[in-house]
Write a protein that holds these residues in place. Structure first.
Motif, PDB file in Angstrom:
ATOM      1  N   MET A 222      30.956  39.534  33.361  1.00 34.36           N
ATOM      2  CA  MET A 222      31.794  38.985  32.297  1.00 34.36           C
ATOM      3  C   MET A 222      31.632  37.464  32.243  1.00 34.36           C
ATOM      4  SD  MET A 222      35.248  41.307  32.805  1.00 34.36           S
ATOM      5  CE  MET A 222      36.193  40.558  31.472  1.00 34.36           C
ATOM      6  N   ALA A 223      31.716  36.814  33.407  1.00 38.00           N
ATOM      7  CA  ALA A 223      31.599  35.350  33.450  1.00 38.00           C
ATOM      8  C   ALA A 223      30.218  34.886  33.014  1.00 38.00           C
ATOM      9  CB  ALA A 223      31.918  34.837  34.848  1.00 38.00           C
ATOM     10  N   GLY A 224      29.190  35.668  33.352  1.00 38.13           N
ATOM     11  CA  GLY A 224      27.841  35.292  32.974  1.00 38.13           C
ATOM     12  C   GLY A 224      27.611  35.321  31.472  1.00 38.13           C
TER      13      GLY A 224
ATOM     14  N   ASP B 181      37.758  58.517  38.877  1.00 40.11           N
ATOM     15  CA  ASP B 181      37.389  58.614  37.469  1.00 40.11           C
ATOM     16  C   ASP B 181      37.580  57.274  36.757  1.00 40.11           C
ATOM     17  OD1 ASP B 181      36.618  60.367  35.185  1.00 40.11           O
ATOM     18  OD2 ASP B 181      38.579  59.754  34.433  1.00 40.11           O
ATOM     19  N   ALA B 182      38.640  56.539  37.125  1.00 41.51           N
ATOM     20  CA  ALA B 182      38.893  55.236  36.497  1.00 41.51           C
ATOM     21  C   ALA B 182      37.755  54.259  36.798  1.00 41.51           C
ATOM     22  CB  ALA B 182      40.223  54.667  36.993  1.00 41.51           C
ATOM     23  N   ILE B 183      37.248  54.302  38.029  1.00 42.80           N
ATOM     24  CA  ILE B 183      36.116  53.442  38.381  1.00 42.80           C
ATOM     25  C   ILE B 183      34.865  53.907  37.641  1.00 42.80           C
ATOM     26  CG2 ILE B 183      34.628  52.651  40.254  1.00 42.80           C
ATOM     27  CD1 ILE B 183      37.048  53.030  42.148  1.00 42.80           C
ATOM     28  N   GLU B 184      34.623  55.211  37.665  1.00 40.58           N
ATOM     29  CA  GLU B 184      33.423  55.760  37.043  1.00 40.58           C
ATOM     30  C   GLU B 184      33.393  55.496  35.540  1.00 40.58           C
ATOM     31  OE1 GLU B 184      29.784  57.586  36.821  1.00 40.58           O
ATOM     32  OE2 GLU B 184      30.938  57.152  38.649  1.00 40.58           O
ATOM     33  N   GLN B 185      34.557  55.579  34.888  1.00 36.01           N
ATOM     34  CA  GLN B 185      34.639  55.416  33.431  1.00 36.01           C
ATOM     35  C   GLN B 185      34.935  53.971  33.007  1.00 36.01           C
ATOM     36  OE1 GLN B 185      33.846  57.934  31.382  1.00 36.01           O
ATOM     37  NE2 GLN B 185      33.443  59.155  33.225  1.00 36.01           N
ATOM     38  N   ASP B 186      34.858  53.051  33.950  1.00 32.65           N
ATOM     39  CA  ASP B 186      35.045  51.629  33.646  1.00 32.65           C
ATOM     40  C   ASP B 186      36.416  51.341  33.043  1.00 32.65           C
ATOM     41  OD1 ASP B 186      34.492  48.935  33.457  1.00 32.65           O
ATOM     42  OD2 ASP B 186      33.250  49.097  31.664  1.00 32.65           O
TER      43      ASP B 186
ATOM     44  N   ARG C 223      33.957  50.735  47.309  1.00 32.89           N
ATOM     45  CA  ARG C 223      33.417  51.042  45.980  1.00 32.89           C
ATOM     46  C   ARG C 223      34.153  50.252  44.905  1.00 32.89           C
ATOM     47  NH1 ARG C 223      33.358  57.092  43.281  1.00 32.89           N
ATOM     48  NH2 ARG C 223      32.569  56.494  41.224  1.00 32.89           N
ATOM     49  N   LEU C 224      35.472  50.196  44.992  1.00 34.35           N
ATOM     50  CA  LEU C 224      36.262  49.435  44.030  1.00 34.35           C
ATOM     51  C   LEU C 224      35.946  47.949  44.128  1.00 34.35           C
ATOM     52  CD1 LEU C 224      38.549  49.139  41.943  1.00 34.35           C
ATOM     53  CD2 LEU C 224      40.169  49.091  43.864  1.00 34.35           C
ATOM     54  N   SER C 225      35.784  47.453  45.350  1.00 32.20           N
ATOM     55  CA  SER C 225      35.492  46.042  45.550  1.00 32.20           C
ATOM     56  C   SER C 225      34.187  45.650  44.870  1.00 32.20           C
ATOM     57  CB  SER C 225      35.417  45.726  47.051  1.00 32.20           C
ATOM     58  OG  SER C 225      35.062  44.383  47.270  1.00 32.20           O
ATOM     59  N   ARG C 226      33.145  46.421  45.099  1.00 34.58           N
ATOM     60  CA  ARG C 226      31.851  46.090  44.488  1.00 34.58           C
ATOM     61  C   ARG C 226      31.901  46.238  42.968  1.00 34.58           C
ATOM     62  NH1 ARG C 226      26.617  46.709  48.226  1.00 34.58           N
ATOM     63  NH2 ARG C 226      27.597  46.445  50.262  1.00 34.58           N
ATOM     64  N   PHE C 227      32.613  47.252  42.488  1.00 34.37           N
ATOM     65  CA  PHE C 227      32.763  47.416  41.036  1.00 34.37           C
ATOM     66  C   PHE C 227      33.424  46.182  40.427  1.00 34.37           C
ATOM     67  CE2 PHE C 227      35.524  48.374  37.484  1.00 34.37           C
ATOM     68  CZ  PHE C 227      34.680  49.035  36.601  1.00 34.37           C
ATOM     69  N   ALA C 228      34.530  45.732  41.044  1.00 37.74           N
ATOM     70  CA  ALA C 228      35.267  44.593  40.507  1.00 37.74           C
ATOM     71  C   ALA C 228      34.435  43.310  40.573  1.00 37.74           C
ATOM     72  CB  ALA C 228      36.587  44.416  41.268  1.00 37.74           C
ATOM     73  N   GLN C 229      33.726  43.115  41.679  1.00 34.06           N
ATOM     74  CA  GLN C 229      32.885  41.924  41.811  1.00 34.06           C
ATOM     75  C   GLN C 229      31.789  41.909  40.748  1.00 34.06           C
ATOM     76  OE1 GLN C 229      31.488  41.770  45.885  1.00 34.06           O
ATOM     77  NE2 GLN C 229      33.559  42.147  46.656  1.00 34.06           N
ATOM     78  N   ARG C 230      31.089  43.044  40.612  1.00 35.54           N
ATOM     79  CA  ARG C 230      30.003  43.125  39.629  1.00 35.54           C
ATOM     80  C   ARG C 230      30.532  42.881  38.207  1.00 35.54           C
ATOM     81  NH1 ARG C 230      28.249  48.000  40.637  1.00 35.54           N
ATOM     82  NH2 ARG C 230      26.379  47.407  41.817  1.00 35.54           N
ATOM     83  N   LYS C 231      31.637  43.517  37.872  1.00 38.31           N
ATOM     84  CA  LYS C 231      32.167  43.385  36.517  1.00 38.31           C
ATOM     85  C   LYS C 231      32.606  41.955  36.238  1.00 38.31           C
ATOM     86  CE  LYS C 231      35.332  45.564  33.235  1.00 38.31           C
ATOM     87  NZ  LYS C 231      36.215  46.733  32.991  1.00 38.31           N
ATOM     88  N   ALA C 232      33.296  41.330  37.185  1.00 36.50           N
ATOM     89  CA  ALA C 232      33.756  39.953  36.989  1.00 36.50           C
ATOM     90  C   ALA C 232      32.575  39.003  36.807  1.00 36.50           C
ATOM     91  CB  ALA C 232      34.609  39.514  38.177  1.00 36.50           C
TER      92      ALA C 232
ATOM     93  N   SER D 221      36.002  32.633  40.963  1.00 35.38           N
ATOM     94  CA  SER D 221      36.232  33.070  42.338  1.00 35.38           C
ATOM     95  C   SER D 221      36.364  34.582  42.365  1.00 35.38           C
ATOM     96  CB  SER D 221      37.519  32.450  42.901  1.00 35.38           C
ATOM     97  OG  SER D 221      37.394  31.064  43.089  1.00 35.38           O
ATOM     98  N   ILE D 222      35.690  35.214  43.316  1.00 37.49           N
ATOM     99  CA  ILE D 222      35.825  36.649  43.530  1.00 37.49           C
ATOM    100  C   ILE D 222      36.265  36.898  44.963  1.00 37.49           C
ATOM    101  CG2 ILE D 222      34.163  37.311  41.751  1.00 37.49           C
ATOM    102  CD1 ILE D 222      32.097  37.695  43.983  1.00 37.49           C
TER     103      ILE D 222
END
Length: 271
Positions: A94-96, A30-35, A82-91, A108-109
């Motif tokens: 944000m940087a973009g 749920d934490a991943i799904e709800q950002d 799933r967590l890895s891809r979520f964190a990579q995409r979000k980081a 760095s990711i």
């Protein structure tokens, strides 16, 4: 205990272990799904100037005290990739979106061994970087030495495609793994990140100083950059600066910061 009974007991233990590993974790799902997984950024700093030139993106969640424990929990719940891809995409996104002066920072990711082993992952990452509006040459991907114990040829091909696109490749936690050092010449690498465990007693340990200095010298001869992690004292900083370290991370400079805190630190340094 008979051999057959021991075998049956081992099989039962293996089945129990698989059940434990695969148990769902609806709270983390749920934490991943709800950002609700945050991304913090730890500065990477030039020893000579104190200038922040890059940051490492790290996942943070109230449910676990550190990124490593968060990913251990994700592994137990079958959520690691799933967590890895979520964190990579979000980081990346944000940087973009960062305005100046943050827009000058490299990011760095961290990549998992499972990421590199997944077909199409390199193309997925390149697409995410493009969608984030980032130039690939602003991005560094970090892999651990343990990741290199898998199919070396396959990993080299996938890292090579990322590097051809302009992404830099760093080996994280260097000096703590058991990978064959031949990967230093066989893989497309740009940076070695020396593990914090080798830095802790650097000022007092003669053997430790010899090892770390030799690592930096070796990296220099291989035309690789060096980032030292876990720098916490002026004495440690003075030594690695004298030995030619390119960047450092650690509480002496700054811990991992929320985006707004990072922006304030960068603005204060610029002023």
């Amino acid at each position: 205990m008979s051999k057959q009974r021991a075998t049956n007991k081992q099989r039962a233990s293996d089945r129990l272990q698989k059940l434990v590993v695969r148990r769902r974790d609806p709270v983390l799902e749920d934490a991943i799904e709800q950002d609700r997984i945050a991304i913090h950024f730890q500065p990477q700093i030039e020893p000579a100037t104190g200038r922040i030139v890059a940051v490492e993106a790290l996942a943070r969640w109230d449910g676990e005290p550190s990124a490593s424990e968060l990913f251990q929990r994700a592994r137990r719940g079958g959520l690691k990739e799933r967590l890895s891809r979520f964190a990579q995409r979000k980081a990346l996104r944000m940087a973009g979106a960062w305005p100046a002066p943050l827009s000058d920072l490299r990011i760095s990711i961290n990549l998992l061994a499972e990421d590199l082993g997944r077909d199409g992952y390199d193309q997925w990452l390149l697409e995410e970087i493009a969608l984030a509006g980032l130039a690939p040459d602003r991005v560094t991907v970090e892999i651990t030495e343990d990741s290199l114990l898998a199919d070396g040829r396959l990993i080299a091909e996938r890292l090579g495609r990322l590097r051809e696109a302009g992404i830099q490749i760093a080996v994280d936690d260097f000096g703590t793994g058991y990978a064959n050092l031949a990967y230093l010449t066989s893989l497309p690498l740009d940076t070695l990140k020396i593990d914090r465990g080798l830095i802790t007693d650097l000022a007092e340990e003669k053997r430790g100083r010899i090892v770390v200095r030799a690592m930096i010298d070796m990296a220099r001869q291989l035309d690789l950059k060096v980032v030292v992690e876990g720098v916490e004292t002026p004495e440690q900083l003075a030594l690695i600066a004298d030995w030619g370290c390119d960047l450092y991370q650690g509480f002496l400079g700054s811990g991992a910061l929320a985006e707004q805190d990072l922006a304030e630190l960068i603005q204060a340094a610029a002023a």
